[in-house]
Write a protein that holds these residues in place. Sequence first.
Motif, PDB file in Angstrom:
ATOM      1  N   ALA A 178       2.882  -1.033   0.080  1.00  0.00           N
ATOM      2  CA  ALA A 178       1.901  -2.112   0.180  1.00  0.00           C
ATOM      3  C   ALA A 178       0.534  -1.579   0.604  1.00  0.00           C
ATOM      4  CB  ALA A 178       2.384  -3.174   1.159  1.00  0.00           C
ATOM      5  N   ARG A 179       0.530  -0.554   1.478  1.00  0.00           N
ATOM      6  CA  ARG A 179      -0.739   0.000   1.957  1.00  0.00           C
ATOM      7  C   ARG A 179      -1.509   0.727   0.867  1.00  0.00           C
ATOM      8  NH1 ARG A 179       1.836   0.608   7.028  1.00  0.00           N
ATOM      9  NH2 ARG A 179       2.855   2.545   6.422  1.00  0.00           N
ATOM     10  N   VAL A 180      -0.812   1.275  -0.109  1.00  0.00           N
ATOM     11  CA  VAL A 180      -1.491   2.117  -1.103  1.00  0.00           C
ATOM     12  C   VAL A 180      -1.415   1.549  -2.519  1.00  0.00           C
ATOM     13  CG1 VAL A 180      -0.909   4.134   0.305  1.00  0.00           C
ATOM     14  CG2 VAL A 180       0.527   3.566  -1.660  1.00  0.00           C
ATOM     15  N   SER A 181      -0.860   0.358  -2.660  1.00  0.00           N
ATOM     16  CA  SER A 181      -0.493  -0.144  -3.989  1.00  0.00           C
ATOM     17  C   SER A 181      -1.673  -0.474  -4.895  1.00  0.00           C
ATOM     18  CB  SER A 181       0.403  -1.377  -3.852  1.00  0.00           C
ATOM     19  OG  SER A 181      -0.275  -2.401  -3.150  1.00  0.00           O
ATOM     20  N   ASP A 182      -2.876  -0.629  -4.340  1.00  0.00           N
ATOM     21  CA  ASP A 182      -4.024  -0.955  -5.191  1.00  0.00           C
ATOM     22  C   ASP A 182      -4.761   0.297  -5.662  1.00  0.00           C
ATOM     23  OD1 ASP A 182      -5.027  -0.255  -2.724  1.00  0.00           O
ATOM     24  OD2 ASP A 182      -6.561  -1.813  -2.670  1.00  0.00           O
ATOM     25  N   ALA A 183      -4.136   1.472  -5.527  1.00  0.00           N
ATOM     26  CA  ALA A 183      -4.751   2.721  -5.971  1.00  0.00           C
ATOM     27  C   ALA A 183      -4.767   2.792  -7.499  1.00  0.00           C
ATOM     28  CB  ALA A 183      -3.996   3.913  -5.392  1.00  0.00           C
ATOM     29  N   ASP A 184      -5.615   3.668  -8.024  1.00  0.00           N
ATOM     30  CA  ASP A 184      -5.662   3.886  -9.473  1.00  0.00           C
ATOM     31  C   ASP A 184      -4.461   4.677  -9.966  1.00  0.00           C
ATOM     32  OD1 ASP A 184      -8.383   2.762  -9.865  1.00  0.00           O
ATOM     33  OD2 ASP A 184      -8.996   4.497  -8.664  1.00  0.00           O
ATOM     34  N   VAL A 185      -3.935   5.546  -9.093  1.00  0.00           N
ATOM     35  CA  VAL A 185      -2.769   6.371  -9.420  1.00  0.00           C
ATOM     36  C   VAL A 185      -1.796   6.264  -8.256  1.00  0.00           C
ATOM     37  CG1 VAL A 185      -1.941   8.638 -10.128  1.00  0.00           C
ATOM     38  CG2 VAL A 185      -4.298   7.967 -10.661  1.00  0.00           C
ATOM     39  N   LEU A 186      -0.578   5.843  -8.545  1.00  0.00           N
ATOM     40  CA  LEU A 186       0.442   5.656  -7.523  1.00  0.00           C
ATOM     41  C   LEU A 186       1.399   6.847  -7.581  1.00  0.00           C
ATOM     42  CD1 LEU A 186       1.437   3.684  -5.363  1.00  0.00           C
ATOM     43  CD2 LEU A 186       2.765   2.512  -7.133  1.00  0.00           C
ATOM     44  N   CYS A 187       1.453   7.628  -6.494  1.00  0.00           N
ATOM     45  CA  CYS A 187       2.241   8.862  -6.456  1.00  0.00           C
ATOM     46  C   CYS A 187       3.358   8.723  -5.428  1.00  0.00           C
ATOM     47  CB  CYS A 187       1.356  10.041  -6.072  1.00  0.00           C
ATOM     48  SG  CYS A 187      -0.045  10.336  -7.176  1.00  0.00           S
ATOM     49  N   SER A 188       4.569   9.034  -5.832  1.00  0.00           N
ATOM     50  CA  SER A 188       5.724   8.917  -4.946  1.00  0.00           C
ATOM     51  C   SER A 188       6.715  10.013  -5.279  1.00  0.00           C
ATOM     52  CB  SER A 188       6.379   7.538  -5.101  1.00  0.00           C
ATOM     53  OG  SER A 188       6.745   7.308  -6.450  1.00  0.00           O
TER      54      SER A 188
END
Length: 262
Positions: A178-188
């Motif tokens: 939820a903290r990073v979900s509005d990023a252009d690239v989602l890395c996990s």
Amino acid sequence: MRLHVVSDVHGNAEALARAGEGADAVLVLGDLLDFVDYHDHGGGILGRLFGAETVARFARLRREGRRAETVEYARSLWAGLADPRAAVEEAVREQYSRLFGALSAPTYVIPGNVDAPALWPEFLTDGIRAVDGEVVEIGGLRFGFVGGALQAEGVPPRSDSAWRPHLRTGEDFAADVARVSDADVLCSHIPPAVPELTYDVVARRPELGSDALLGAVREHEPRWALFGHVHQPLSARVRAGRTECVNVGHFKRTGTPYVLRW
């Protein structure tokens, strides 16, 4: 911009040292450590501690799905060491010394399930940055990072183990997403919960994917969702709305980074 992205390094420091060649930066999406080497039984932490023949038997039991026997055999191995945790920690530090020493700056790194991030501050240097749970701007794009893997529901972590994988509760993992979900690239490290992305065709079983990651992809539609964890996925790429979901590959075996350009 040109980024090189790797995941599931599992001890391949030689290839990792070349991963940054020609890139503006490197992303490492977890599983630096080689704990059990199923191809070279004398490698990995178990091979170092117990030898190839012992690991070959452990691997065979696990491959055959004989879970109770595998657990009992592993317990007997650890019981033969005077201080199992100290032995594992020493082996982990040896691997991290080589692996972090192989990284070139700038590199952004998150842990996988086969990692011990509590030890990372000993090995991080200028230009090598741990970014779990953070959003970082690289070349004008915002990259959001979420490390670790999910703890299976109803299976509490063992507190008496010599080795504990880096597993997180669903709630804790979802909070970082939820903290990073509005990023252009989602890395996990782990993939979104899409069957084609979570099923391993060699192990013939699904790994745990994240519903929270899938929800973020559907809601925010990042340009890319990048991950690893599943070594031989049914599909390495899936388009979800406007998002290209990409398994960047099993770096230990391929030695080749995934290239991201924009």
